[in-house]
Design an enzyme around this catalytic site. Structure first.
Site, PDB file in Angstrom:
ATOM      1  N   ASP A   1      96.975  -2.185  -0.622  1.00 32.85           N
ATOM      2  CA  ASP A   1      98.068  -2.163   0.344  1.00 32.85           C
ATOM      3  C   ASP A   1      97.736  -2.914   1.626  1.00 32.85           C
ATOM      4  O   ASP A   1      96.591  -3.271   1.875  1.00 32.85           O
ATOM      5  CB  ASP A   1      98.474  -0.706   0.660  1.00 32.85           C
TER       6      ASP A   1
ATOM      7  N   ASN B   1      99.102  13.785   2.288  1.00 28.61           N
ATOM      8  CA  ASN B   1     100.380  14.150   1.657  1.00 28.61           C
ATOM      9  C   ASN B   1     100.422  13.762   0.175  1.00 28.61           C
ATOM     10  O   ASN B   1     101.470  13.784  -0.448  1.00 28.61           O
ATOM     11  CB  ASN B   1     101.551  13.484   2.392  1.00 28.61           C
TER      12      ASN B   1
ATOM     13  N   HIS C   1      99.663  10.747  -1.092  1.00 31.17           N
ATOM     14  CA  HIS C   1      99.966   9.347  -1.438  1.00 31.17           C
ATOM     15  C   HIS C   1      98.749   8.672  -2.063  1.00 31.17           C
ATOM     16  O   HIS C   1      97.606   9.031  -1.785  1.00 31.17           O
ATOM     17  CB  HIS C   1     100.513   8.552  -0.239  1.00 31.17           C
TER      18      HIS C   1
ATOM     19  N   GLU D   1     104.320   6.853  -1.052  1.00 25.26           N
ATOM     20  CA  GLU D   1     104.572   8.127  -0.385  1.00 25.26           C
ATOM     21  C   GLU D   1     105.333   9.074  -1.324  1.00 25.26           C
ATOM     22  O   GLU D   1     105.876   8.646  -2.347  1.00 25.26           O
ATOM     23  CB  GLU D   1     105.395   7.873   0.881  1.00 25.26           C
TER      24      GLU D   1
HETATM   25  C1  F6R Z   1      94.197   2.684   1.665  1.00 27.73           C
HETATM   26  C2  F6R Z   1      94.994   3.532   0.792  1.00 27.73           C
HETATM   27  C3  F6R Z   1      95.287   4.939   1.171  1.00 27.73           C
HETATM   28  C4  F6R Z   1      94.041   5.717   1.566  1.00 27.73           C
HETATM   29  C5  F6R Z   1      94.396   7.140   1.971  1.00 27.73           C
HETATM   30  C6  F6R Z   1      93.173   7.909   2.418  1.00 27.73           C
HETATM   31  O1  F6R Z   1      94.052   1.394   1.114  1.00 27.73           O
HETATM   32  O2  F6R Z   1      95.433   3.088  -0.213  1.00 27.73           O
HETATM   33  O3  F6R Z   1      95.929   5.583   0.098  1.00 27.73           O
HETATM   34  O4  F6R Z   1      93.137   5.726   0.490  1.00 27.73           O
HETATM   35  O5  F6R Z   1      95.329   7.111   2.994  1.00 27.73           O
HETATM   36  O6  F6R Z   1      92.692   7.342   3.593  1.00 27.73           O
HETATM   37  P1  F6R Z   1      91.337   7.888   4.231  1.00 27.73           P
HETATM   38  O7  F6R Z   1      90.242   7.533   3.316  1.00 27.73           O
HETATM   39  O8  F6R Z   1      91.228   7.140   5.556  1.00 27.73           O
HETATM   40  O9  F6R Z   1      91.487   9.358   4.403  1.00 27.73           O
END
Ligand code: F6R
Length: 249
Positions: free
Chosen positions: A66, A135, A137, A142
């Protein structure tokens, strides 16, 4: 399959070793990569291992999950910048083999379609690395994202913007839109490793464990996958029932 370790270091070492094994076994592998706090120690371990015993990465291809819309590759909070800082600047992967969604594309819809097509042309990911949002994702898919989705534009949920606000000076600087690989793109990976560490992930990991496959919890889509490993530290696993530990390390 669950793998549960005492510390973040152990989680990261295990995950880095799995990536390395894959690369050694298949030098032209296609890797799906994630960003975020969880991945920082994973990439640090991977770099450490590669420094000790270098591996030719000239045939490796990567696709990141992403990118924020509106941030350039030079913006310190863009995922492009993150990947260069934490991984790519230190590795010999050819630039043309590295793919991230372009958050500044003039035609975003066309860029999304081209991104999914490029993944499919490569035959999908051999290994997809995932973190998880508080959440549920995966990527930036989302809650309520269609499980049939390909790479698309997403409006970030308030929860995600709050969670990611820690990386920005002001909460108002957190972009509202992003491009994410779709759940279908993710599920087509031949192997998936989901990593979660720390107290912030305790509740969502318990919810994921007991959830049906349900679009309200995007990570529950992974339950359809036949080659999924969920790698947790004790904190993230704190509310999992005994059954989860049965086949775990
Ligand atoms: C980032 C991504 C997100 C993160 C998720 C957890 O490329 O795809 O899904 O893996 O938001 O983020 P952290 O590791 O910062 O808690």
């Amino acid at each position: 399959m669950y793998k549960i370790f005492d510390t973040v270091d152990e989680v990261s070492l295990y995950t880095a070793q799995r990536l390395l094994e894959k690369i050694k076994a298949a030098p032209s592998a296609v890797m799906g990569l994630a960003t975020g706090s969880t991945m920082e120690p994973v990439y640090a371990q991977l770099l450490g291992a590669l420094q000790q015993s270098p591996v030719d990465l000239s045939q490796l291809t990567t696709f990141n999950l992403d990118e924020y819309i509106g941030l350039s590759a030079e913006h310190p909070q863009s995922y492009n910048y993150y990947m260069c800082q934490h991984l790519f600047n230190q590795l010999n992967i050819p630039k043309h083999n590295i793919h991230l969604p372009d958050g500044l594309a003039s035609d975003i819809e066309a860029a999304c379609l081209a991104y999914s097509n490029a993944i499919q042309t490569m035959g999908g990911m051999d290994l997809q690395l995932l973190g998880i949002g508080s959440n549920g994702h995966i990527g930036f898919n989302e809650p309520q994202t269609c499980f049939n989705s390909r790479t698309h534009v997403v409006e970030l949920s308030e929860q995600t913007r709050i969670d990611n606000g820690r990386f920005f000076v002001e909460q108002s600087e957190v972009p509202t839109l992003a491009i994410t690989m779709g759940i279908k793109d993710i599920l087509e990976a031949k192997e998936i490793i989901l990593v979660a560490t720390g107290r912030n992930k305790t509740d969502i990991m318990a919810q994921l464990f007991s959830s049906e496959i349900d679009e309200r919890l995007p990570a529950s889509a992974l339950k359809q996958h036949s080659n999924l490993t969920i790698v947790l530290d004790r904190e993230a696993a704190a509310l999992l029932p005994e059954q989860a530990f049965k086949n775990a390390v």
